[in-house]
Design an enzyme around this catalytic site. Structure first.
Site, PDB file in Angstrom:
ATOM      1  NE  ARG A  28      -7.574   8.486   1.319  1.00 24.24           N
ATOM      2  CZ  ARG A  28      -8.183   7.512   1.944  1.00 24.24           C
ATOM      3  NH1 ARG A  28      -7.903   7.242   3.182  1.00 24.24           N
ATOM      4  NH2 ARG A  28      -9.087   6.780   1.339  1.00 24.24           N
ATOM      5  CE  LYS A  92     -10.375   0.024  10.465  1.00 20.29           C
ATOM      6  NZ  LYS A  92     -10.335  -1.426  10.601  1.00 20.29           N
ATOM      7  CG  ASP A  93      -7.893   3.925   3.751  1.00 21.29           C
ATOM      8  OD1 ASP A  93      -7.611   3.323   2.707  1.00 21.29           O
ATOM      9  OD2 ASP A  93      -9.054   4.119   4.145  1.00 21.29           O
ATOM     10  CE  LYS A  94       2.570   5.371   4.638  1.00 19.55           C
ATOM     11  NZ  LYS A  94       3.707   5.019   3.738  1.00 19.55           N
TER      12      LYS A  94
END
Length: 437
Positions: A28, A92-94
């Site tokens: 990320r 969900k992931d940010k």
């Protein structure tokens, strides 16, 4: 086996199943490095279908840098609607680019707002809201930056663990418990024990060194006031940064004279459920770690295990919790063959009021973990959103994995059934502090 990172052990995950060195690196660095797309399982009617029969708009939304809960709040605020009218199948992931479904009850397509970082497509109308887990699975494409090493030895080890398939224990990832401050399971365990004071203080107190100093300072104020004979909750509220809105909601109720349970209920009902779900997830992780420690298999049952048959006629088989079979001495070999053909799964409990624990050594593990934590299935008979009847979950997750290359960085492409964590796989490759995942 190799011991897990201490921060992972705090969430019940004690081991890596691959002894090979990790490749390091980081995830990320940009949202585009972590792409997730749901495998959908809901078929809509046309958008001009009768709203009386099909009151929910079905949306496909691609988000960049949005937390699922925050986007739902932004959407409901723009529509002037309750947040309870917006539903989704999976959080969900940010720090990612995610594509997922939402339903919005009693909304007109023309009223949908333009939201920065969100592309919204109206797919049609459906007769019910999405519920948690209402998807077949998720497809991932994940780039690892600054990696240093060859992923092939890890892949070989995971194939050995999965009897030929790339497989890992189906643990709950670090983010289930709070990415920076993994405490949601501590809140849930306190609630399950009936310790509402402990639950509030675990959430509002408990400073963590990964947080900004202002947050740590505010949490120390909360703990100091809680230890006082005459706590000044207004002072604790003044110290708490405005961005920590859920903590502030709890402290506001305490300042108004509410009790500890009422203070915990200041947060949305989905977060109340999340606390208990995190406690169940922690118990599950502990059970899997002990299974690894004792050398019990994950690909096939031993006597005493509880197995679930696979759902029928789905593209992504996963356990059908209505089709449970106990691995008695005279059935264990038959069930092992079913597991080997992908028709059944060995499971462990997400403990709740309806949970029947396993027999034999698997049951011994479950009982020892619960005894160590001081909880039992009946303790999950809690008020309102905190109550949970429990379910079971596969102990193993397998996937078809390809590892590509982008400008010298490995790119992992794979799919997982709903509820399984990409980080459960990637942790085996990176072998790093879970905060870097």
């Amino acid at each position: 086996m190799r011991e897990a990172h201490p921060r992972e052990q705090a969430t019940g995950v004690d081991f890596y199943v691959s002894d090979a060195d990790g490749i390091g690196g980081r995830l990320r660095a940009a949202p585009e490095d972590f792409r997730v797309r749901e495998r959908e399982r809901m078929e809509p009617e046309p958008v001009d279908a009768d709203p009386g029969s099909y009151p929910h708009l079905l949306l496909r939304v691609t988000l960049r840098g949005w937390d699922t809960n925050d986007f739902a709040g932004r959407l409901s605020d723009a529509l002037g609607a309750s947040r309870e009218r917006v539903s989704w199948a999976g959080t969900k992931d940010k720090h990612a680019v995610t594509t997922q479904l939402f339903t919005v009850r009693d909304a007109d397509p023309d009223d949908l707002p333009d939201v920065s970082g969100a592309d919204v497509d109206v797919l049609g109308r459906v007769g019910r809201a999405l519920s948690f887990g209402d998807l077949a699975g998720n497809e991932f494409e994940i780039r690892v930056r600054d990696a240093d090493g060859d992923p092939a030895p890890v892949t070989a080890a995971l194939r050995e663990f999965g009897d030929g398939d790339v497989a890992v224990p189906n643990v709950f990832g670090h983010q289930r418990f709070g990415s920076r401050r993994p405490i949601t399971h501590e809140v849930g365990l306190a609630a399950v024990r009936g310790d509402w004071r402990g639950a509030v203080l675990a959430y509002c107190g408990s400073p963590h060194d990964a947080e900004p100093e202002a947050s740590q300072r505010a949490r120390r104020v909360v703990e100091a006031e809680a230890a006082s004979d005459d706590p000044d909750w207004a002072a604790a509220l003044d110290a708490m940064p405005s961005r920590l809105r859920y903590e502030r909601s709890m402290l506001h109720r305490l300042d108004e004279g509410a009790g500890w349970r009422e203070a915990l209920e200041a947060v949305p009902s989905n977060l109340q459920r999340l606390f208990v779900n995190a406690a169940q997830s922690y118990i599950f992780n502990r059970i899997l770690s002990e299974r690894l420690r004792r050398g019990l298999p994950f690909t096939e049952p031993v006597a005493g295990d509880v197995c679930c048959f696979a759902e029928r006629d789905v593209a992504f088989p996963k356990p059908d919790m209505d089709r449970i079979q106990h691995a008695t001495d005279d059935r264990v070999d038959v069930l092992a063959r079913h597991c080997g053909r992908g028709r059944a799964f060995v499971t462990a409990p997400l403990v709740g009021t309806d949970t029947e624990l396993a027999d034999g050594e698997p049951g011994d593990i479950e009982r020892e973990v619960l005894d160590d934590l001081g909880v039992s299935p009946g303790d999950f008979a809690l008020p309102d959103a905190f109550e949970s009847s429990g379910t079971r979950r596969a102990v193993l997750v397998t996937t078809d994995l390809t590892v590509g290359d982008r400008d010298g960085d490995p790119v992992f492409s794979f799919a997982l059934p709903s509820g399984s964590y990409a980080t459960a796989l990637l942790r085996e490759y990176l072998k790093c502090d879970p905060e870097r995942l």
